[in-house]
Design an enzyme around this catalytic site. Sequence first.
Site, PDB file in Angstrom:
ATOM      1  N   LYS A  60      97.865  12.429   0.282  1.00  0.00           N
ATOM      2  CA  LYS A  60      98.272  11.692   1.230  1.00  0.00           C
ATOM      3  C   LYS A  60      97.150  12.653   2.956  1.00  0.00           C
ATOM      4  O   LYS A  60      96.640  11.909   3.003  1.00  0.00           O
ATOM      5  CB  LYS A  60      99.456  12.418   1.735  1.00  0.00           C
ATOM      6  CG  LYS A  60      99.966  11.866   3.469  1.00  0.00           C
ATOM      7  CD  LYS A  60     101.245  12.041   3.721  1.00  0.00           C
ATOM      8  CE  LYS A  60     101.701  12.003   5.241  1.00  0.00           C
ATOM      9  NZ  LYS A  60     102.869  12.795   5.592  1.00  0.00           N
TER      10      LYS A  60
ATOM     11  N   GLU B 289      94.170  20.644  -5.822  1.00  0.00           N
ATOM     12  CA  GLU B 289      94.417  20.689  -7.260  1.00  0.00           C
ATOM     13  C   GLU B 289      93.529  18.377  -7.350  1.00  0.00           C
ATOM     14  O   GLU B 289      92.669  18.690  -8.774  1.00  0.00           O
ATOM     15  CB  GLU B 289      96.088  20.546  -7.569  1.00  0.00           C
ATOM     16  CG  GLU B 289      96.149  21.779  -7.296  1.00  0.00           C
ATOM     17  CD  GLU B 289      97.044  22.425  -6.468  1.00  0.00           C
ATOM     18  OE1 GLU B 289      96.676  22.181  -5.561  1.00  0.00           O
ATOM     19  OE2 GLU B 289      98.092  22.955  -6.409  1.00  0.00           O
TER      20      GLU B 289
ATOM     21  N   GLY C 222     105.380  13.887   2.464  1.00  0.00           N
ATOM     22  CA  GLY C 222     104.547  13.109   0.846  1.00  0.00           C
ATOM     23  C   GLY C 222     105.804  13.810  -0.404  1.00  0.00           C
ATOM     24  O   GLY C 222     105.999  12.620  -1.458  1.00  0.00           O
ATOM     25  N   ARG C 223     107.015  13.838  -0.222  1.00  0.00           N
ATOM     26  CA  ARG C 223     108.377  13.837  -1.072  1.00  0.00           C
ATOM     27  C   ARG C 223     108.794  12.437  -1.247  1.00  0.00           C
ATOM     28  O   ARG C 223     109.640  12.294  -1.670  1.00  0.00           O
ATOM     29  CB  ARG C 223     108.719  14.841  -1.244  1.00  0.00           C
ATOM     30  CG  ARG C 223     109.236  15.569  -0.152  1.00  0.00           C
ATOM     31  CD  ARG C 223     109.332  16.969   0.045  1.00  0.00           C
ATOM     32  NE  ARG C 223     110.330  18.241   1.584  1.00  0.00           N
ATOM     33  CZ  ARG C 223     108.720  18.211   1.946  1.00  0.00           C
ATOM     34  NH1 ARG C 223     108.028  18.542   1.689  1.00  0.00           N
ATOM     35  NH2 ARG C 223     109.782  19.028   3.334  1.00  0.00           N
TER      36      ARG C 223
ATOM     37  N   GLU D 203     112.004  20.973  -1.762  1.00  0.00           N
ATOM     38  CA  GLU D 203     110.786  21.754  -0.561  1.00  0.00           C
ATOM     39  C   GLU D 203     111.338  22.129   0.573  1.00  0.00           C
ATOM     40  O   GLU D 203     110.522  21.612   1.458  1.00  0.00           O
ATOM     41  CB  GLU D 203     109.259  21.358  -0.545  1.00  0.00           C
ATOM     42  CG  GLU D 203     108.156  21.292  -0.340  1.00  0.00           C
ATOM     43  CD  GLU D 203     107.071  20.528  -0.773  1.00  0.00           C
ATOM     44  OE1 GLU D 203     105.947  21.472  -1.147  1.00  0.00           O
ATOM     45  OE2 GLU D 203     106.891  19.155  -1.086  1.00  0.00           O
TER      46      GLU D 203
ATOM     47  N   HIS E 109     123.115  22.059 -25.528  1.00  0.00           N
ATOM     48  CA  HIS E 109     123.067  22.931 -27.152  1.00  0.00           C
ATOM     49  C   HIS E 109     121.942  24.249 -26.249  1.00  0.00           C
ATOM     50  O   HIS E 109     121.597  25.234 -26.815  1.00  0.00           O
ATOM     51  CB  HIS E 109     122.499  22.349 -28.438  1.00  0.00           C
ATOM     52  CG  HIS E 109     123.827  21.065 -28.846  1.00  0.00           C
ATOM     53  ND1 HIS E 109     123.789  21.382 -29.893  1.00  0.00           N
ATOM     54  CD2 HIS E 109     123.487  19.684 -28.366  1.00  0.00           C
ATOM     55  CE1 HIS E 109     125.133  20.276 -29.821  1.00  0.00           C
ATOM     56  NE2 HIS E 109     123.850  19.276 -29.386  1.00  0.00           N
TER      57      HIS E 109
ATOM     58  N   LYS F 115      98.882  29.060  -0.297  1.00  0.00           N
ATOM     59  CA  LYS F 115      97.186  28.857  -0.809  1.00  0.00           C
ATOM     60  C   LYS F 115      96.584  29.684   0.135  1.00  0.00           C
ATOM     61  O   LYS F 115      95.000  29.763  -0.474  1.00  0.00           O
ATOM     62  CB  LYS F 115      97.535  27.189  -0.057  1.00  0.00           C
ATOM     63  CG  LYS F 115      97.915  26.247  -0.796  1.00  0.00           C
ATOM     64  CD  LYS F 115      97.935  25.218  -0.005  1.00  0.00           C
ATOM     65  CE  LYS F 115      99.563  23.859  -0.509  1.00  0.00           C
ATOM     66  NZ  LYS F 115      99.618  22.549   0.789  1.00  0.00           N
TER      67      LYS F 115
END
Length: 566
Positions: A225, A231, A286-287, A372, A403, A531
């Site tokens: 975005k 990254e 974004g999310r 977030e 388990h 960051k």
Amino acid sequence: MSSENFKPSNFKGWEPAVNTTPLSQYASAKILAAHRDRLSSQTISGLFASDPRRAETYLISAAGLELDFSKNAIDQPLLKTLAAMAGEAGVAEKRTAMVAGEKINSSENRAVFHTALRDFTNSDPQVDGESIKPGIEDVLQKIRILTSNIHGGKWTGYSGKKIRHIINIGVGGSFLGIKAVLDGLQPWQRDDITTHYIANIDPTELHQVLTNIDAETALFIVASKSFSTLETKLNATAARSWMLEQGVPEQDIHRHFVAISSNISAATAFGIAKDNIFPMGDWVGGRYSLWSAIGLMIPLATSYAVFERLLKGAGAMDQHFLTAPFTENMPVVMALLGIWHQNWLGAESHAVIPYDSRLTTFPKHLQQMDMESNGKTVTRDGEAVHYHTGAVIWGDVGTNGQHAYHQLFHQGSRLVPIDFIVPLQSCNPIGAQHRWLVAHAFAQSQALMQGKNLEQARAELANKGLNESQLESLARQKVIPGNRPSNMLTMDRLTPENLGALVALYEHKVFVQGIIWNLNSFDQWGVELGKVLGNKIFDCLSEDAFSDVEDSSTNRLIKKFKLLND
Ligand SMILES: O=P(O)(O)OC[C@H]1O[C@](O)(CO)[C@@H](O)[C@@H]1O
């Protein structure tokens, strides 16, 4: 731990006043404390025993999903009071503001309008007094064309071969939602296209993908975005260099890279051909962006029709959220139960356990969407909160968890409310496997509620022939307290529509909780400091001499890294 014991003032630099009644800004909060005292003498099993219609009463159906929330320690007076709190908090008003395109993301001065992307009604969504519908339709048309060109072989790689590998380069909301959805859509995925993801900055991830694709048939989607995420930019640069090394001519590289961004100039500056950029509005968080062009890989890996079915399913959940009364509103009820468990009963986490391997990535997507959004301690008005906010969200598919960590659900000292998600029919039926899978899901929620008391444990052991002295200590260890809450969320099958509705359900749940906690759920300032410090430390790791950073632990780590790498 009850909420009253929560002492944020233990943390220096973050010392909001501790209120003895959580969320005491609401009049209904005081009544909620009384409900907690009243219900503390009841068990969930007891509530079932006294109400033969309980399973029907605490049931909501919407958009292909069914929420059975009867296995929570709630009754009608409590539910009504929780709903009243949602009313006091202004959930209805904020909900209206969201779908009116108002800038409810106040700290970034942005609208929050992902619902417009899946709105198939005749409404005319507007931001700043301008219709955003034509822009949405243009992008959908662009997606439709690219999908058809790639599937039909009109868009090929530089050597004329059809695209076979699609690689999404993006992180956070530009990765998790896409992966969660595409895993869910596995039966609809095309055989001739393989999907890959490069999200992490870890070179191993890049290496693993690059060694499994072939440059001639690869299409990279750079999904960002902001187009400023480190990254993504580094990974996209590395992928571009790799493509050139593999012999892709510079003038043809545009046939292998498309991008999605709201920052068109940054995407262009990076070298993405203008025609290959899919725009998105800054009114999509974004999310919450998988519904926008960020979700491009979804139609490319399946079909445009499947993408549209996904959007329509989410749109159906939106309509339910916008219209159903609070006590019959699935996302609102889930949000209220979550707040009840976190703020009044002292739960600290919330587990989401899907009984379908296709939903393996779904809890990870929820972690970003929820944590977030609501992992905050300052209100929309800049005041410190005096109550717990977002829960720790976690989970994985059943039966694997049975388990592993389900032991803690059943006998641990912490209260962990759970959402079980169960498609009742399998898309891949083999023998009785799915029947067993569902049996275990139902059994887990029943066992959590019923537990096993000391008499039952004793009787079991006595039947096995244990003598009195052996029996007593073992019996105590076999006691399962029970009375542990869970929701059962079912659907007929995990179709594109139901998957869309499921993701939208949790989006709205997070929205409602954010309103009640008085948070801005749509910014994420907390991730920024890491960051900034990351950049600073990168310089230290790279330079010959570096000036000490503030603490000796970090200094020592930097020196150790440099010793090994320089
Ligand atoms: O799409 P972008 O701008 O690259 O951002 C990726 C992700 O990074 C964050 O901003 C913070 O980690 C997320 O909210 C977002 O989804």
